[in-house]
Design an enzyme around this catalytic site. Sequence first.
Site, PDB file in Angstrom:
ATOM      1  N   ARG A 137      28.726  45.338  42.566  1.00 37.20           N
ATOM      2  CA  ARG A 137      30.230  45.653  42.205  1.00 37.20           C
ATOM      3  C   ARG A 137      30.423  46.993  42.348  1.00 37.20           C
ATOM      4  O   ARG A 137      29.953  48.050  41.723  1.00 37.20           O
ATOM      5  CB  ARG A 137      30.337  45.036  40.658  1.00 37.20           C
ATOM      6  CG  ARG A 137      31.717  45.583  40.024  1.00 37.20           C
ATOM      7  CD  ARG A 137      31.778  44.728  38.620  1.00 37.20           C
ATOM      8  NE  ARG A 137      32.824  45.341  37.881  1.00 37.20           N
ATOM      9  CZ  ARG A 137      32.808  46.221  36.810  1.00 37.20           C
ATOM     10  NH1 ARG A 137      31.609  46.885  36.440  1.00 37.20           N
ATOM     11  NH2 ARG A 137      33.901  46.587  36.329  1.00 37.20           N
ATOM     12  N   ARG A 178      47.075  53.064  28.604  1.00 35.56           N
ATOM     13  CA  ARG A 178      46.368  54.120  27.769  1.00 35.56           C
ATOM     14  C   ARG A 178      47.042  55.038  26.983  1.00 35.56           C
ATOM     15  O   ARG A 178      48.192  55.122  27.157  1.00 35.56           O
ATOM     16  CB  ARG A 178      45.675  54.721  28.870  1.00 35.56           C
ATOM     17  CG  ARG A 178      44.273  53.946  29.699  1.00 35.56           C
ATOM     18  CD  ARG A 178      43.743  54.764  30.492  1.00 35.56           C
ATOM     19  NE  ARG A 178      42.563  54.172  31.095  1.00 35.56           N
ATOM     20  CZ  ARG A 178      41.176  53.994  30.609  1.00 35.56           C
ATOM     21  NH1 ARG A 178      41.165  54.560  29.396  1.00 35.56           N
ATOM     22  NH2 ARG A 178      40.337  53.335  30.900  1.00 35.56           N
ATOM     23  N   LYS A 327      40.249  38.028  36.751  1.00 31.94           N
ATOM     24  CA  LYS A 327      39.373  38.391  35.737  1.00 31.94           C
ATOM     25  C   LYS A 327      40.521  38.174  34.359  1.00 31.94           C
ATOM     26  O   LYS A 327      41.494  38.328  34.409  1.00 31.94           O
ATOM     27  CB  LYS A 327      39.221  39.886  35.468  1.00 31.94           C
ATOM     28  CG  LYS A 327      38.417  40.355  36.757  1.00 31.94           C
ATOM     29  CD  LYS A 327      38.283  41.952  36.593  1.00 31.94           C
ATOM     30  CE  LYS A 327      37.698  42.474  35.288  1.00 31.94           C
ATOM     31  NZ  LYS A 327      37.609  44.003  35.641  1.00 31.94           N
ATOM     32  N   THR A 385      30.093  41.599  30.937  1.00 30.51           N
ATOM     33  CA  THR A 385      30.325  42.748  29.847  1.00 30.51           C
ATOM     34  C   THR A 385      29.151  42.788  28.737  1.00 30.51           C
ATOM     35  O   THR A 385      29.089  41.457  27.997  1.00 30.51           O
ATOM     36  CB  THR A 385      31.550  42.515  29.050  1.00 30.51           C
ATOM     37  OG1 THR A 385      32.786  42.552  30.081  1.00 30.51           O
ATOM     38  CG2 THR A 385      31.983  43.926  28.308  1.00 30.51           C
TER      39      THR A 385
END
Length: 616
Positions: A137, A178, A327, A385
């Site tokens: 990845r 963010r 995802k 994760t």
Amino acid sequence: IEHLSYIGKTCFQDARSLSTVVCTDARGRVGELHMGLPKGRECVGALAWGGSHSLRNFRNIHACSVSCKASDAESKEESSPTFEKLRTSTSAPLIKHANQEKRAYAKGTSIVCTLGPSSRSVDTILPLLNEGMNVARLNFSHGTHEYHAESLLALRTACEQGEHMCGVMLDTKGPEVRTGKLKDGVPVTYKGGQMVTVTADYSVVGDQSTIALSYPGLCDSVHKGSRILMADGTFMLEVESVDHASQSVQCRVLNTATLGEQKNCNLPGAIVDLPILTEKDRKDLLWGIENNVDFLAVSFVRTVGDVQTVRDFLDNNGGTYIKIIAKIENQQGMTELDNIIKATDGVMIARGDLGMELRVEHMFAAQKQIIRKCNLAGKPVITATQMLESMCWSPRPTRAEATDVANAVLDGTDAVMLSGETAAGRFPCEAVRIMASICEEAEKTSSIYNETETGGVYGPRTTRHTRMLYGSAKRSIIEALASSAVFLASTLRARCIVVLAANGKAARLIAKYRPNVPVLVGVVPRKDRTSIGFEDRYTSGNTVARQLLLTRGLVPVVLTRPTVVLGEESASAAKRALEETMVFARDKGLLKSGELVVTMYNVEHKGAAIRVMPCP
């Protein structure tokens, strides 16, 4: 390895410490374990545990030498009676006899590894491939195109040197929210209970009373009572009021925390109105098409429209062959899960951001739900994760992490993923080795746990998962044949299933029914597909093979021998291709001459044939 453990129990009774074990197989390859454990009896356990991880790829042990210290502190390793006794006990014929009937381990659950500072050179990538990495990845949330090009070149060089096959996955940054800049760039500590203004004007410099977010639609997405999580959920706010005129919201701080600049932000339960592809993502996708990546992991997929937008971009820019991995990272994605699975080529359970969106006590159910639905659809699913997070700094995982990996395998995941463990961790090679070992043990447990005791109409070795699929909705012709091949292999106790592939669709359908034997996939090169009966000539054989690596239980091999013979019927050409695949499996130790194999292949563009053949 088992015999080595037995020797340890008989020869290490008086050992004080075990330092090194060196084993050599019949090919001259060397495997080495370094240990420094006190007490002889602990050495025995360490040898058994270390051997099962470090020597798992050895088909037989030709010679073995061990360095250890006896109970007498003054004894030297070279003259230790324990050392001499072990050297005498591990004669080559004895070890070879103990392992001669052991089968080679076929790939089951796939392992996806993130490349980064700890794993971007040939010397660091090659050990990851040796330990079981199937897909690499590239995380485009970090690094430049030049940086990732260097990593990709190192990966392909390592694959060539080690004769490995490895897929490449480009993971987009996606439409992230963010926090903004802070005054003087200094982190700010916010006290629990204080009021803070959160503004959608990203140009505002934050301070003790103000935080800026990079999301213009903030006021339309939240309401009184909504929560805002920042910095991976370590800083939590609750919305008290929304001011559309000033494009800001008043929030109460729920916990005391220190916040730095440009930290990630989650809005649990909110519908975030951001495009699925940012300008950066589009440039990254063009780079991926140019460099022939195999998979595209699309961040923050919310609807089927997001998948279609990405597919259209790929199709319009020459990337039709790339498999899309959606995802699932928010509540909206969970709501639209069924439609997303239908539209995408695979799914990644991105538990980091998804864990911020869902209540923590609901995460386990969400993971099981996604895996089950992907299994039913026959789409590969990746569990990702923090699977072995502690191995970023520790040489061994926690018990909870090991159990987490095993449970994902038992649930039915096709692949497990390592992120920081291999990208920036101190023990990337050990992380892959232990991950592979846990997966292998979980697969054995899964087969034993799920096997039918009485067999019945589904055959003596079909699993509960398989029986569930047999009783599901109407199937296509090709899927009906694929499930029949699995049933036949179970009934005949065949050693493996061999299927020919042009695009891998039939192979994935066979894997959907989770056969208890390896599935060898002979990928036919484009130039030879017409002679066998395949119509798909778009995707190269190497690309198809690498993409099949993501699906659990598939072992692809690109056929190299000439398949086309002038005037030959397609059935004869297919038979020779099947035999080449079986010879590959025999050379890898997955088959022996004369053992039964269930095969499946196309016939004259009209359908598929299932045939039982002995291994040549």
